[in-house]
Scaffold this motif. Structure first.
Motif, PDB file in Angstrom:
ATOM      1  N   ALA A  99       0.817  -1.221   0.000  1.00  0.00           N
ATOM      2  CA  ALA A  99       0.000   0.000   0.000  1.00  0.00           C
ATOM      3  C   ALA A  99       0.850   1.270   0.000  1.00  0.00           C
ATOM      4  CB  ALA A  99      -0.953  -0.010   1.191  1.00  0.00           C
ATOM      5  N   ALA A 100       1.874   1.319   0.812  1.00  0.00           N
ATOM      6  CA  ALA A 100       2.702   2.522   0.883  1.00  0.00           C
ATOM      7  C   ALA A 100       3.382   2.802  -0.453  1.00  0.00           C
ATOM      8  CB  ALA A 100       3.737   2.393   1.994  1.00  0.00           C
ATOM      9  N   LYS A 101       3.898   1.748  -1.089  1.00  0.00           N
ATOM     10  CA  LYS A 101       4.555   1.925  -2.391  1.00  0.00           C
ATOM     11  C   LYS A 101       3.536   2.350  -3.449  1.00  0.00           C
ATOM     12  CE  LYS A 101       7.578  -0.218  -5.733  1.00  0.00           C
ATOM     13  NZ  LYS A 101       8.353  -1.372  -6.132  1.00  0.00           N
ATOM     14  N   LEU A 102       2.361   1.735  -3.437  1.00  0.00           N
ATOM     15  CA  LEU A 102       1.317   2.120  -4.390  1.00  0.00           C
ATOM     16  C   LEU A 102       0.916   3.585  -4.207  1.00  0.00           C
ATOM     17  CD1 LEU A 102      -0.967  -1.055  -4.199  1.00  0.00           C
ATOM     18  CD2 LEU A 102       0.443  -0.345  -6.147  1.00  0.00           C
ATOM     19  N   ALA A 103       0.784   4.026  -2.962  1.00  0.00           N
ATOM     20  CA  ALA A 103       0.425   5.422  -2.689  1.00  0.00           C
ATOM     21  C   ALA A 103       1.521   6.367  -3.171  1.00  0.00           C
ATOM     22  CB  ALA A 103       0.168   5.618  -1.199  1.00  0.00           C
ATOM     23  N   ASP A 104       2.778   5.992  -2.952  1.00  0.00           N
ATOM     24  CA  ASP A 104       3.888   6.834  -3.421  1.00  0.00           C
ATOM     25  C   ASP A 104       3.870   6.983  -4.940  1.00  0.00           C
ATOM     26  OD1 ASP A 104       4.808   7.257  -0.856  1.00  0.00           O
ATOM     27  OD2 ASP A 104       6.380   5.717  -0.977  1.00  0.00           O
ATOM     28  N   VAL A 105       3.643   5.880  -5.639  1.00  0.00           N
ATOM     29  CA  VAL A 105       3.587   5.925  -7.108  1.00  0.00           C
ATOM     30  C   VAL A 105       2.408   6.779  -7.558  1.00  0.00           C
ATOM     31  CG1 VAL A 105       3.201   4.551  -9.189  1.00  0.00           C
ATOM     32  CG2 VAL A 105       4.788   3.744  -7.443  1.00  0.00           C
ATOM     33  N   TYR A 106       1.243   6.569  -6.966  1.00  0.00           N
ATOM     34  CA  TYR A 106       0.039   7.336  -7.308  1.00  0.00           C
ATOM     35  C   TYR A 106       0.266   8.829  -7.091  1.00  0.00           C
ATOM     36  CZ  TYR A 106      -4.837   8.898  -7.118  1.00  0.00           C
ATOM     37  OH  TYR A 106      -6.008   9.558  -7.341  1.00  0.00           O
ATOM     38  N   ASN A 107       0.819   9.177  -5.945  1.00  0.00           N
ATOM     39  CA  ASN A 107       1.017  10.588  -5.611  1.00  0.00           C
ATOM     40  C   ASN A 107       2.172  11.227  -6.371  1.00  0.00           C
ATOM     41  OD1 ASN A 107      -1.148  10.911  -3.831  1.00  0.00           O
ATOM     42  ND2 ASN A 107       0.004   9.934  -2.199  1.00  0.00           N
ATOM     43  N   SER A 108       3.041  10.423  -6.962  1.00  0.00           N
ATOM     44  CA  SER A 108       4.150  10.993  -7.730  1.00  0.00           C
ATOM     45  C   SER A 108       3.676  11.521  -9.090  1.00  0.00           C
ATOM     46  CB  SER A 108       5.257   9.954  -7.932  1.00  0.00           C
ATOM     47  OG  SER A 108       4.859   8.960  -8.859  1.00  0.00           O
ATOM     48  N   LEU A 109       2.486  11.118  -9.507  1.00  0.00           N
ATOM     49  CA  LEU A 109       1.924  11.575 -10.777  1.00  0.00           C
ATOM     50  C   LEU A 109       1.041  12.792 -10.524  1.00  0.00           C
ATOM     51  CD1 LEU A 109       0.867   8.078 -12.119  1.00  0.00           C
ATOM     52  CD2 LEU A 109       2.887   9.399 -12.775  1.00  0.00           C
ATOM     53  N   SER A 110       1.259  13.840 -11.271  1.00  0.00           N
ATOM     54  CA  SER A 110       0.453  15.047 -11.098  1.00  0.00           C
ATOM     55  C   SER A 110      -0.917  14.864 -11.752  1.00  0.00           C
ATOM     56  CB  SER A 110       1.155  16.257 -11.719  1.00  0.00           C
ATOM     57  OG  SER A 110       1.114  16.162 -13.131  1.00  0.00           O
ATOM     58  N   PRO A 111      -1.923  15.564 -11.236  1.00  0.00           N
ATOM     59  CA  PRO A 111      -3.235  15.500 -11.884  1.00  0.00           C
ATOM     60  C   PRO A 111      -3.170  15.945 -13.349  1.00  0.00           C
ATOM     61  CG  PRO A 111      -3.441  16.495  -9.727  1.00  0.00           C
ATOM     62  CD  PRO A 111      -1.974  16.350 -10.002  1.00  0.00           C
ATOM     63  N   GLN A 112      -2.309  16.910 -13.650  1.00  0.00           N
ATOM     64  CA  GLN A 112      -2.182  17.367 -15.032  1.00  0.00           C
ATOM     65  C   GLN A 112      -1.669  16.254 -15.937  1.00  0.00           C
ATOM     66  OE1 GLN A 112      -1.046  18.881 -12.313  1.00  0.00           O
ATOM     67  NE2 GLN A 112      -1.315  21.086 -12.425  1.00  0.00           N
ATOM     68  N   TRP A 139      -6.953  16.185 -19.996  1.00  0.00           N
ATOM     69  CA  TRP A 139      -8.150  16.667 -20.681  1.00  0.00           C
ATOM     70  C   TRP A 139      -9.072  17.449 -19.751  1.00  0.00           C
ATOM     71  CZ3 TRP A 139     -12.287  14.823 -18.096  1.00  0.00           C
ATOM     72  CH2 TRP A 139     -12.069  13.715 -17.287  1.00  0.00           C
ATOM     73  N   LEU A 140      -8.946  17.249 -18.444  1.00  0.00           N
ATOM     74  CA  LEU A 140      -9.920  17.822 -17.517  1.00  0.00           C
ATOM     75  C   LEU A 140      -9.772  19.332 -17.353  1.00  0.00           C
ATOM     76  CD1 LEU A 140     -12.245  17.400 -15.571  1.00  0.00           C
ATOM     77  CD2 LEU A 140     -10.580  16.881 -13.787  1.00  0.00           C
ATOM     78  N   GLU A 141      -8.552  19.808 -17.209  1.00  0.00           N
ATOM     79  CA  GLU A 141      -8.352  21.235 -16.934  1.00  0.00           C
ATOM     80  C   GLU A 141      -8.907  22.115 -18.055  1.00  0.00           C
ATOM     81  OE1 GLU A 141      -5.243  23.949 -14.568  1.00  0.00           O
ATOM     82  OE2 GLU A 141      -4.380  22.408 -15.850  1.00  0.00           O
TER      83      GLU A 141
END
Length: 69
Positions: A16-29, A34-36
């Protein structure tokens, strides 16, 4: 809890900790490029609303809460 659920939970807990780090390392942009461009620019009087379902770390909710424009 079934043996299958316990196995899945144990596997997730170990990474879980590694997955969260990978997820959070990617910016929403990066994840939602397409969202912004589809978000209307608003003023304080004309606020936009978004529903955060609590399905992640809050990375995208924080991004959406930033002042745009």
């Amino acid at each position: 809890m079934t043996p299958e659920n316990k196995t899945s939970l144990d596997a997730y807990s170990k990474s879980a900790a590694k997955l969260a780090d990978v997820y959070n390392s990617l910016s929403p942009q990066t994840v939602l490029p397409w969202l912004e461009e589809k978000l209307p620019i608003s003023t304080l009087k004309n606020r936009l609303w978004a529903l955060d379902l609590g399905c992640g770390s809050g990375r995208d909710a924080f991004w959406l809460a930033e002042e745009k424009g």
